[in-house]
Design a protein around this motif. Structure first.
Motif, PDB file in Angstrom:
ATOM      1  N   THR A  47      -2.575   9.583   6.327  1.00 14.04           N
ATOM      2  CA  THR A  47      -3.106   8.707   7.372  1.00 14.04           C
ATOM      3  C   THR A  47      -3.808   9.581   8.414  1.00 14.04           C
ATOM      4  O   THR A  47      -3.408  10.734   8.617  1.00 14.04           O
TER       5      THR A  47
ATOM      6  N   HIS B  96      -8.476   8.030  -0.189  1.00 17.40           N
ATOM      7  CA  HIS B  96      -7.254   8.832  -0.212  1.00 17.40           C
ATOM      8  C   HIS B  96      -6.439   8.701   1.075  1.00 17.40           C
ATOM      9  O   HIS B  96      -5.398   9.333   1.224  1.00 17.40           O
TER      10      HIS B  96
ATOM     11  N   THR C  17       0.813  -1.221   0.000  1.00 18.76           N
ATOM     12  CA  THR C  17       0.000   0.000   0.000  1.00 18.76           C
ATOM     13  C   THR C  17       0.845   1.268   0.000  1.00 18.76           C
ATOM     14  O   THR C  17       0.369   2.311  -0.426  1.00 18.76           O
ATOM     15  N   HIS C  18       2.072   1.169   0.506  1.00 17.34           N
ATOM     16  CA  HIS C  18       2.912   2.362   0.664  1.00 17.34           C
ATOM     17  C   HIS C  18       4.285   2.130   0.072  1.00 17.34           C
ATOM     18  O   HIS C  18       4.896   1.093   0.327  1.00 17.34           O
TER      19      HIS C  18
ATOM     20  N   HIS D 240       1.696   9.847   1.182  1.00 13.79           N
ATOM     21  CA  HIS D 240       0.582   9.011   1.663  1.00 13.79           C
ATOM     22  C   HIS D 240      -0.051   9.712   2.857  1.00 13.79           C
ATOM     23  O   HIS D 240       0.666  10.274   3.684  1.00 13.79           O
TER      24      HIS D 240
ATOM     25  N   ALA E 162      -4.228   6.206   2.867  1.00 10.66           N
ATOM     26  CA  ALA E 162      -3.555   4.951   2.511  1.00 10.66           C
ATOM     27  C   ALA E 162      -3.470   4.002   3.687  1.00 10.66           C
ATOM     28  O   ALA E 162      -3.357   2.797   3.511  1.00 10.66           O
ATOM     29  N   SER E 163      -3.499   4.564   4.889  1.00 11.68           N
ATOM     30  CA  SER E 163      -3.414   3.707   6.068  1.00 11.68           C
ATOM     31  C   SER E 163      -4.435   4.155   7.097  1.00 11.68           C
ATOM     32  O   SER E 163      -5.040   5.216   6.971  1.00 11.68           O
TER      33      SER E 163
ATOM     34  N   GLN F 196       7.132  10.345  -2.663  1.00 11.81           N
ATOM     35  CA  GLN F 196       5.836   9.657  -2.628  1.00 11.81           C
ATOM     36  C   GLN F 196       5.082  10.100  -1.376  1.00 11.81           C
ATOM     37  O   GLN F 196       5.638  10.072  -0.283  1.00 11.81           O
TER      38      GLN F 196
ATOM     39  N   LYS G 265      -6.283  -1.842   5.975  1.00 15.73           N
ATOM     40  CA  LYS G 265      -5.129  -0.971   5.730  1.00 15.73           C
ATOM     41  C   LYS G 265      -4.070  -1.104   6.837  1.00 15.73           C
ATOM     42  O   LYS G 265      -4.419  -1.393   7.976  1.00 15.73           O
TER      43      LYS G 265
ATOM     44  N   ASN H 109       6.495  11.894   3.230  1.00 14.83           N
ATOM     45  CA  ASN H 109       6.062  10.567   2.778  1.00 14.83           C
ATOM     46  C   ASN H 109       4.838  10.039   3.523  1.00 14.83           C
ATOM     47  O   ASN H 109       3.972   9.412   2.933  1.00 14.83           O
ATOM     48  N   ASN H 110       4.786  10.261   4.817  1.00 13.84           N
ATOM     49  CA  ASN H 110       3.635   9.782   5.593  1.00 13.84           C
ATOM     50  C   ASN H 110       3.043  10.978   6.332  1.00 13.84           C
ATOM     51  O   ASN H 110       3.652  11.490   7.275  1.00 13.84           O
TER      52      ASN H 110
END
Lengths: 486, 214
Positions: free
Chosen positions: A93, A129, A82-83, A91, A131-132, A89, A161, A343-344
């Motif tokens: 949460t 949208h 998923t990531h 993502h 991702a986690s 990139q 997720k 990124n996260n």
């Protein structure tokens, strides 16, 4: 070209890192964990055990930076990737560990229950949208010593997720690791396909508690990814200048990286944080302050300079209700974070200095995240040249609504938000009930939760997860867990 | 009937060649043209309308479906005419005098054609007399008018007055639309309907045609 935002020159990044190293080497970091102080001493750090202080030299820091992975991936409960936490990139949460839930009926904060948590996890499973998931609520209807592991258990049972989570105690790590092993089947599989990221927070200034530092080591020993959440508070327990706060953030985060990489070289880490400026009028830590967001984006640049994937608590609001301030602060934060390439990105759903989760806001924020992700895709030519044939087609047919070019590209060129965003003309909006944003969001929460399905984990895995959780609960005198009544 | 269900399903997908082929087959099988129209093509378009309304599909999908419907209608139309089956109806359409904006009006035209109506598009800057004359000339029971400017909106009322003066009010219905136009304005000037967007205009025109037929 990917659109981007930058706050620091290369020279300033280098200077901040140099100053942070100087602080770690000469002033050191306070660590309230004798085992970790011993480990650091064994690896050549100067340690003052009487003052719980370790002085980290450049050699140690460089070694840690050499072994920390440049990127890593996350996988859902079924082992699907998923990531890709690398490069720029991005993502999203949800924010983490709120002690309150914004009640949709009364628009006031209250303590969340297990039923609220399940509803939250089900909702996240339907928000494309995000991702986690994160363990975004602390259920108040279980013993406090299982409130961390129980959140992870509920998340794994109700949403496929991967999970951003963390421990409240040293003891709870064991069951939280075992829950993950139950899903993956073996330690090797969990290492190959990480399922969670654990947030581990130093205390400002330059301090690690027994619990959080031990969590770093425990995660490292099992190759469970950690995000370091350094929280300099500009003007209070950190220098008032943004650069000064960045120096402190860098020093605290580097100390975490050293601990994790010495415990187990190669364990995945995120260069993260949750800094804030200090509001001297209200004595608060505004996450929606523009300077807070600037520090987030700037330390992300430092993390990338050091070659590490990054994380930040950004894209959240300090408002108390579901209102326009939420949209303003979350929108600005999410867009900046996405442009910065963090990124996260942790934040969606959160209010009130990250102490209150609103499911309605989560639905709205999902759209903000969708827009921010579209933004990062930038503007690229797609069968646009030569241009003349397209315009000949347009002039001949008077529209391009069903031209091949439109059909091929509109879904990727134009982001279509969900029903919570109003784009109807006034008459249609009136005909459809003249609903406010809050009412639309409430309806969407109900619709999405009703449409959700728990992940189809094999029965033996579900049984093992339940057995582990019940065993943990019994340690604290709970013979039944509230999820059984749901 | 399997072939009609398949026709409707393919129409929803916008598969024009397949719909064309299935229409031919249904005709060869000897199915009544009216039944092919109602249970195949129009059944598909009704489904498209429902999906569009609840945002399951979007405008380009609707227009692709419309294209597929027209592919089927090409085979069916001569048979419907021969058997005297009434078509959905004809609409005279234009942007009113003084208004050169026609994007919205064109979209309504595309959507109406897609729904099976015949459209006589008078273009833009259309004087009131021209609307009325064209409706009579083409035996169109509905006049659709569009305006983007508040300054040209009053022309819509002049068309209504002209229809009344000539004793055509009631026989020729009127529908208006455009960014500044509102339901309230429509009531004030006495038109028969107001469409707030192109898809809504198609629904309203259908209602006007139904009341006309009744």
């Amino acid at each position: 070209m990917r659109p981007a935002v930058r706050f620091l020159s290369d020279e300033l990044v280098a200077k901040i890192v140099t100053e942070a190293r100087d602080i770690l080497g000469h002033l050191g970091v306070e660590i309230h964990n004798s085992g970790i102080l011993d480990m650091l001493a064994e690896h050549g750090a100067r340690v003052d055990t009487a003052r719980n202080r370790a002085y980290l030299n450049d050699e140690l820091i460089d070694r840690a930076l050499r072994t920390a992975p440049r990127s890593f991936q996350l996988y859902d409960v079924f082992g699907r990737r998923t990531h890709d936490l690398s490069g720029c990139q991005v993502h999203f949460t949800p924010g983490s560990a709120a002690i309150n839930l914004l009640d949709p009926q009364t628009n006031t904060a209250r303590r969340p229950t297990t039923a609220d948590y399940v509803r939250y996890a089900r909702l996240v499973s339907r928000l494309e949208h995000l991702a986690s998931q994160s363990t975004a609520l602390v259920p108040a209807d279980v013993h406090q010593n299982v409130s961390d592991s129980f959140r992870l258990f509920l998340s794994l049972m109700h949403c496929a997720k991967p999970v951003v989570t963390g421990c409240f105690t040293i003891d709870s790590f064991s069951v939280m690791k075992d829950l993950q092993l139950a899903v993956r089947g073996s330690a090797a599989e969990l290492k190959a396909k990480p399922l969670t990221v654990f947030s581990c927070c130093p205390t400002a200034p330059l301090k690690w508690s027994d619990v959080t530092s031990q969590n770093v080591v425990d995660c490292a020993r099992h190759f469970i990814p950690v995000e370091f959440i350094s929280m300099p508070l500009s003007g209070f327990v950190a220098p008032v200048t943004l650069v000064g706060s960045l120096v402190q953030h860098t020093a605290e985060t580097l100390s975490g990286i050293v601990i994790s990489q010495l415990a187990n070289p190669g364990t995945p880490v995120l260069y993260g944080g949750s800094p804030a400026v200090f509001d001297v009028r209200y004595e608060t830590t505004p996450m929606g302050a523009i300077e807070t967001m600037m520090i987030d984006c700037a330390y992300n640049e430092i993390g990338k300079h050091l070659g590490l994937p990054t994380q930040a608590y950004i894209g959240l609001s300090d408002g108390k209700q579901f209102d326009a301030q939420d949209g303003l602060e979350t929108g600005v934060g999410a867009v900046l974070a996405a442009l910065a390439g963090i990124n996260n990105i942790s934040g969606p759903g959160m209010l009130d200095f990250e102490s209150c989760l609103s499911l309605e806001k989560l639905v709205l924020d999902n759209e903000i995240c969708g827009m921010a992700l579209r933004l990062t895709a930038g503007i690229e030519p797609k069968d646009d040249f030569p241009a003349r044939p397209r315009f000949e087609e347009l002039l001949q047919g008077q529209h391009l609504l069903i031209s091949k070019h439109t059909r091929q590209h509109w879904r990727s060129e134009h982001f279509l938000p969900g029903r919570v965003i109003d784009r109807a003309n006034r008459s249609r909006w009136q005909e459809e009930g003249a609903l406010s944003l809050h009412e639309r969001a409430r309806q969407e929460v109900a619709r999405l939760v009703a449409a959700s399905e728990p992940p189809a984990l094999p029965t033996d895995v579900q049984r093992e997860l339940t057995r582990l959780m019940e065993h943990e609960a019994r340690r604290y005198g709970m013979s039944r867990l509230p999820h059984e009544e749901l | 009937m399997a072939v009609l269900d398949e026709m409707a399903a393919n129409l929803v997908q916008g598969a024009d060649e397949r719909v064309s082929e299935l229409t031919r087959r249904a005709i060869q099988d000897g199915l009544p043209p009216k039944r092919i129209l109602d249970e195949g093509l129009l059944a598909g378009m009704t489904r498209v309308g429902e999906l569009f309304k609840c945002h399951e599909i979007y405008l380009p999908d609707v227009l692709m479906a419309a294209q597929a419907m027209n592919a089927g209608l090409e085979h069916l139309k001569p048979l419907l005419v021969r058997e005297g089956v009434p078509m959905l109806g004809r609409v005279v359409l234009g942007s009113v005098h003084g208004d050169l904006h026609d994007i919205g009006k064109n979209l309504v035209g595309v959507m109406l054609r897609g729904a099976g109506f015949e459209v006589v598009d008078l273009g833009n800057d259309v004087p009131p007399e021209r609307f009325v004359e064209a409706a009579q000339e083409h035996s169109a029971p509905v006049i659709g008018m569009s305006a983007l400017l508040t300054t040209t909106m009053p022309v819509m009322g002049r068309v209504v007055n002209l229809l009344q003066q000539r004793g055509l009010a009631g026989r020729i219905k009127t529908i208006i639309g455009g960014a500044p136009v509102t339901e309230k304005f429509a009531r004030e000037i006495g038109v028969d309907a107001y469409g707030y967007d192109a898809a809504n205009a198609v629904e309203r025109v259908k209602s006007l045609m139904d009341t006309q037929a009744a």
